[in-house]
Every structure is written in structure tokens, then in C-alpha cells.
Scaffold this motif. Structure first.
Motif, PDB file in Angstrom:
ATOM      1  N   GLY A 186       0.830  -1.186   0.086  1.00  0.00           N
ATOM      2  CA  GLY A 186       0.033  -0.125   0.117  1.00  0.00           C
ATOM      3  C   GLY A 186       0.670   1.180  -0.061  1.00  0.00           C
ATOM      4  N   THR A 187       2.046   1.031   0.271  1.00  0.00           N
ATOM      5  CA  THR A 187       3.032   2.396   0.186  1.00  0.00           C
ATOM      6  C   THR A 187       3.057   3.074  -1.207  1.00  0.00           C
ATOM      7  N   TYR A 188       2.925   2.368  -2.404  1.00  0.00           N
ATOM      8  CA  TYR A 188       2.831   2.944  -3.800  1.00  0.00           C
ATOM      9  C   TYR A 188       1.752   3.645  -3.820  1.00  0.00           C
ATOM     10  N   ALA A 189       0.643   3.153  -3.231  1.00  0.00           N
ATOM     11  CA  ALA A 189      -0.700   3.856  -3.706  1.00  0.00           C
ATOM     12  C   ALA A 189      -0.696   5.236  -2.709  1.00  0.00           C
ATOM     13  N   LYS A 190      -0.117   5.106  -1.475  1.00  0.00           N
ATOM     14  CA  LYS A 190      -0.012   6.464  -0.717  1.00  0.00           C
ATOM     15  C   LYS A 190       0.904   7.440  -1.229  1.00  0.00           C
ATOM     16  N   ILE A 191       1.985   7.062  -2.067  1.00  0.00           N
ATOM     17  CA  ILE A 191       2.832   7.760  -2.674  1.00  0.00           C
ATOM     18  C   ILE A 191       1.969   8.762  -3.863  1.00  0.00           C
ATOM     19  N   LEU A 192       1.608   7.765  -4.584  1.00  0.00           N
ATOM     20  CA  LEU A 192       0.847   8.579  -5.783  1.00  0.00           C
ATOM     21  C   LEU A 192      -0.493   9.516  -5.378  1.00  0.00           C
ATOM     22  N   ASP A 193      -1.213   8.891  -4.375  1.00  0.00           N
ATOM     23  CA  ASP A 193      -2.335   9.791  -3.698  1.00  0.00           C
ATOM     24  C   ASP A 193      -1.601  10.943  -3.208  1.00  0.00           C
ATOM     25  N   ARG A 194      -0.479  11.133  -2.376  1.00  0.00           N
ATOM     26  CA  ARG A 194       0.101  12.211  -2.072  1.00  0.00           C
ATOM     27  C   ARG A 194       0.354  13.284  -2.977  1.00  0.00           C
ATOM     28  N   TRP A 195       0.773  12.713  -4.296  1.00  0.00           N
ATOM     29  CA  TRP A 195       0.866  14.025  -5.533  1.00  0.00           C
ATOM     30  C   TRP A 195      -0.246  13.860  -6.381  1.00  0.00           C
ATOM     31  N   GLN A 196      -1.409  13.539  -5.943  1.00  0.00           N
ATOM     32  CA  GLN A 196      -2.680  13.386  -6.718  1.00  0.00           C
ATOM     33  C   GLN A 196      -2.431  12.760  -7.962  1.00  0.00           C
ATOM     34  N   LEU A 197      -1.773  11.675  -8.138  1.00  0.00           N
ATOM     35  CA  LEU A 197      -1.421  11.085  -9.318  1.00  0.00           C
ATOM     36  C   LEU A 197      -1.864   9.387  -9.384  1.00  0.00           C
ATOM     37  N   SER A 198      -3.163   9.087  -8.441  1.00  0.00           N
ATOM     38  CA  SER A 198      -3.506   7.887  -8.440  1.00  0.00           C
ATOM     39  C   SER A 198      -4.094   7.190  -9.716  1.00  0.00           C
ATOM     40  N   GLU A 199      -4.464   8.405 -10.617  1.00  0.00           N
ATOM     41  CA  GLU A 199      -5.036   7.757 -11.812  1.00  0.00           C
ATOM     42  C   GLU A 199      -3.765   7.000 -12.589  1.00  0.00           C
ATOM     43  N   GLU A 200      -2.499   7.085 -12.333  1.00  0.00           N
ATOM     44  CA  GLU A 200      -1.477   6.636 -12.904  1.00  0.00           C
ATOM     45  C   GLU A 200      -1.125   5.336 -12.487  1.00  0.00           C
ATOM     46  N   ALA A 201      -1.673   4.761 -11.532  1.00  0.00           N
ATOM     47  CA  ALA A 201      -1.081   3.675 -10.714  1.00  0.00           C
ATOM     48  C   ALA A 201      -1.240   2.449 -11.612  1.00  0.00           C
ATOM     49  N   LEU A 202      -0.062   1.654 -11.502  1.00  0.00           N
ATOM     50  CA  LEU A 202       0.052   0.245 -12.049  1.00  0.00           C
ATOM     51  C   LEU A 202      -0.610  -0.874 -11.449  1.00  0.00           C
ATOM     52  N   PRO A 203      -1.197  -1.961 -11.887  1.00  0.00           N
ATOM     53  CA  PRO A 203      -1.609  -3.144 -10.971  1.00  0.00           C
ATOM     54  C   PRO A 203      -0.337  -3.846 -10.576  1.00  0.00           C
ATOM     55  N   LYS A 204       0.639  -3.921 -11.347  1.00  0.00           N
ATOM     56  CA  LYS A 204       2.101  -4.440 -11.212  1.00  0.00           C
ATOM     57  C   LYS A 204       3.105  -4.054 -11.827  1.00  0.00           C
ATOM     58  N   SER A 205       4.491  -4.086 -11.261  1.00  0.00           N
ATOM     59  CA  SER A 205       5.594  -3.758 -12.039  1.00  0.00           C
ATOM     60  C   SER A 205       6.291  -4.932 -12.778  1.00  0.00           C
ATOM     61  N   GLU A 206       6.498  -4.504 -14.053  1.00  0.00           N
ATOM     62  CA  GLU A 206       7.224  -5.547 -14.756  1.00  0.00           C
ATOM     63  C   GLU A 206       8.660  -5.201 -15.246  1.00  0.00           C
ATOM     64  N   THR A 207       9.496  -6.156 -15.461  1.00  0.00           N
ATOM     65  CA  THR A 207      10.829  -5.693 -16.053  1.00  0.00           C
ATOM     66  C   THR A 207      10.832  -5.954 -17.427  1.00  0.00           C
ATOM     67  N   ASN A 208      11.052  -4.680 -18.114  1.00  0.00           N
ATOM     68  CA  ASN A 208      11.072  -4.533 -19.689  1.00  0.00           C
ATOM     69  C   ASN A 208       9.887  -4.858 -20.205  1.00  0.00           C
ATOM     70  N   PRO A 209       8.706  -4.303 -19.781  1.00  0.00           N
ATOM     71  CA  PRO A 209       7.391  -4.251 -20.527  1.00  0.00           C
ATOM     72  C   PRO A 209       7.440  -3.911 -21.955  1.00  0.00           C
ATOM     73  N   PRO A 210       6.364  -4.180 -22.401  1.00  0.00           N
ATOM     74  CA  PRO A 210       6.069  -3.769 -24.037  1.00  0.00           C
ATOM     75  C   PRO A 210       6.318  -2.162 -24.034  1.00  0.00           C
ATOM     76  N   GLY A 211       7.233  -1.568 -24.940  1.00  0.00           N
ATOM     77  CA  GLY A 211       7.117  -0.085 -24.956  1.00  0.00           C
ATOM     78  C   GLY A 211       6.697   0.291 -26.220  1.00  0.00           C
ATOM     79  N   LEU A 212       6.507   1.761 -26.507  1.00  0.00           N
ATOM     80  CA  LEU A 212       5.990   2.113 -27.642  1.00  0.00           C
ATOM     81  C   LEU A 212       6.937   1.834 -28.672  1.00  0.00           C
ATOM     82  N   PRO A 213       6.323   1.490 -30.020  1.00  0.00           N
ATOM     83  CA  PRO A 213       6.958   0.921 -30.999  1.00  0.00           C
ATOM     84  C   PRO A 213       8.175   2.031 -31.789  1.00  0.00           C
ATOM     85  N   LYS A 214       9.063   1.373 -32.385  1.00  0.00           N
ATOM     86  CA  LYS A 214       9.864   2.345 -33.095  1.00  0.00           C
ATOM     87  C   LYS A 214       9.098   3.192 -34.205  1.00  0.00           C
ATOM     88  N   SER A 215       9.471   4.452 -34.303  1.00  0.00           N
ATOM     89  CA  SER A 215       8.760   5.011 -35.443  1.00  0.00           C
ATOM     90  C   SER A 215       9.406   4.909 -36.732  1.00  0.00           C
TER      91      SER A 215
END
Length: 312
Positions: free
Chosen positions: A283-312
Motif C-alpha cells: 500500500g506504500t505505492y498507492a500512498k505515494i501516488l495519492d500524496r501527489w494526486q497521481l492515483s490515476e497513473e497507478a499500475l496493477p504490477k511492475s514488470e521488467t522490460n514491459p512492452p514499449g512504444l514501437p519504433k517510429s
């Protein structure tokens, strides 16, 4: 009497002056810009995260987690009222990760453009500074995701526009967007979809700077402004005259992640992913985001090297 051009210049000058007097570190509703940061969230060490650090990895300074951050503006990272202490959501998150690893945080303020060279040259262990995951960047760096990359749709508080979730919701609206930005690229696709469906086209408006854009929105010359979500969250809290009516993934229609960035193959990324997931679970993660009003940007879980934006 002012002519139209002179009147616009006078309005802009007054608005810009107000912004300068406010300053990037002055308190706004819901935000604390003091250097003491009494509300900063701390956490316990995470033995699983520590065990996941590669045996061959060496921290820049033993006992410290050295992290580069760009104080580009609140709520992500800015200078406190003492003009030297870096505060914000990214510094708070970096501190929680350092706590998880049993280390002392060493923040290194940098210009955002300098992070790739500084990281590859070994000046710091990681970058926590709103770096988005892209397939091109993954060729040189490892990533541990910690936030969604979002743009925000914001309108005047008394606007009749109440929700923008998909292209048809934006049909016919006058939308302020930055030229050459990712959000412009997405909105142009939205416009193509609407026109093909027989709906009214979007009217995209372009201004030279943020202050002029906000004046255009406040005066009714535009209906919506689209910018990185975090920037608009702070402006809404500061000015009390705009509100969020929707968010837009930077990777629309797919999710786009922001991540801790480390040297490719350094052996630290998996440990940072474990640490982040520990912060999410506690719950620490949620508290940090809420402190800076960024709860909308929360992830359900962290991943190592997740899919990224494709090369243009």
C-alpha cells in the motif's frame, strides 16, 4: 483602448506575471513544497528485493542508491521552497525503493536530456524521472515499470464537457495540443476515426507556450487542453479553474509505462521490479501516488522490460 492584438498581449503579460510570482515551488492546494517534507512516505526493507540484486552489481557509492532525477516541474519533481531540495512524486518513489533495498537515497538533479549519457557512463545507479518505455530505448537500457504514461483531458470547471474516453467524445471540440507531440499524433488518429464515422472533426489548436494555452482555455477560445497528465493535475490544483474529464494513454490504444531506467544487463532491474511490487502490495505505492494526486497513473504490477512504444 486596446486593439485585439494589444489586448491579447496585455492578457498574456498579466497571466505570465502571475505565474512568475507563483513560482514552481510555491504551495498549491493539496501539495507540500517545503524542504522538510513531513508527509513523505517511508517503508521497510524488502529482503526479496535485496536478494534479487545480481551478485556482480556494484552501486556507484556503497550503501547508497544513487538516482538521477530531472526537476522539471511539479508534481513529478521540482525544487522545494529552499530552491535546493528536490521533491515530488519521483523523489518520493526513489526514497521508497531505496528503503526497500536497505540503502540511503542519493538524488542527483540533472537536465532530462542528459540522463542517457550519465547512466551509461556510470554516474548513477538508476534514473527515476518520468522515462517512458520504448522499444528503441530497450536496446540500450533495462526498465522496471512504476507508473502509467498518461495524458490528461482538462476543461474549464464550468464546461459542459464532462467525459472524454474515446474518439467520438471529442468530436467537434476545439482542443489545445502541442505540435509534434505524441498526444497530437494520437488525436490526429482520433480525428481520422471520427471523420470516417461521419462525426464532426476535431479542431486542434496550437500555442507557443503553456501560459498562452491556459489563457485560450480560460477565455473560451478552446474547449479542452491535452498535456501530460501530471502537469495538468498541478495546474488544476494551483489555479482552481480547470478539471479533468479523461485520460489518454501515451501508447493509445495500448498502455504505455513509465519506468525506472538502469544500464542494460547491469543486474539491478529485476530487484527494482521486486521492490516496486512489494510497495504495491504493502500500500506504500498507492500512498505515494495519492500524496501527489497521481492515483490515476497507478499500475496493477511492475514488470521488467514491459512492452514499449514501437519504433517510429
Amino acid at each position: 483602448m486596446f486593439g485585439p492584438a494589444a489586448l491579447r498581449l496585455a492578457i498574456f503579460a498579466a497571466f505570465a506575471t502571475a505565474l512568475l510570482h507563483l513560482g514552481p515551488a510555491q504551495a498549491a492546494d493539496g501539495f507540500d513544497f517545503s524542504p522538510e517534507q513531513p508527509g513523505r512516505i517511508r517503508t521497510e526493507r524488502n529482503d526479496a528485493a535485496i536478494a534479487a540484486i545480481s551478485p556482480g552489481f556494484k552501486f556507484v557509492t556503497p550503501g547508497k542508491f544513487t538516482v538521477a532525477v530531472s526537476p522539471g516541474g511539479p508534481p513529478l519533481a521540482t525544487y522545494a521552497t529552499d530552491a535546493k531540495t528536490v521533491i515530488g512524486a519521483d523523489p518520493d518513489y526513489a526514497l521508497a525503493v531505496a528503503d526497500s533495498l536497505g540503502l540511503t537515497l542519493e538524488l542527483v538533479p540533472i537536465a532530462w536530456i542528459d540522463w542517457p549519457l550519465g547512466l551509461t557512463s556510470g554516474k548513477y545507479d538508476a534514473v527515476i524521472s518520468n522515462v517512458g518505455v520504448t522499444e528503441q530505448r530497450k536496446e540500450k537500457f533495462d526498465f522496471s515499470s512504476y507508473r502509467q504514461g498518461l495524458h490528461g483531458f482538462f476543461v474549464k470547471t464550468d464546461s459542459a464537457v464532462t467525459s472524454i474516453k474515446e474518439p467520438k467524445n471529442a468530436a467537434g471540440l476545439r482542443i489545445i495540443v502541442g505540435a509534434g507531440t505524441n498526444q497530437e499524433r494520437i488525436l490526429l488518429k482520433w480525428n481520422d476515426e471520427n471523420v470516417a464515422a461521419g462525426l464532426k472533426p476535431l479542431e486542434l489548436q496550437y500555442y507557443d507556450d503553456e501560459a498562452t494555452s491556459l489563457v485560450a482555455l480560460a477565455s473560451g477560445r478552446a474547449d479542452v487542453i491535452v498535456q501530460p497528465h501530471a502537469q495538468l493535475v498541478f495546474i488544476a490544483a494551483r489555479d482552481q479553474n480547470i478539471k479533468r474529464v479523461g485520460t489518454l494513454s501515451a501508447g493509445w490504444p495500448e498502455r504505455s509505462d513509465v519506468a525506472i531506467t538502469t544500464r542494460k544487463g547491469s543486474g539491478l532491474a529485476d530487484a527494482l521490479t521486486v521492490a516496486t511490487n512489494g510497495l504495491i502490495e504493502s500500500g506504500t505505492y498507492a500512498k505515494i501516488l495519492d500524496r501527489w494526486q497521481l492515483s490515476e497513473e497507478a499500475l496493477p504490477k511492475s514488470e521488467t522490460n514491459p512492452p514499449g512504444l514501437p519504433k517510429s
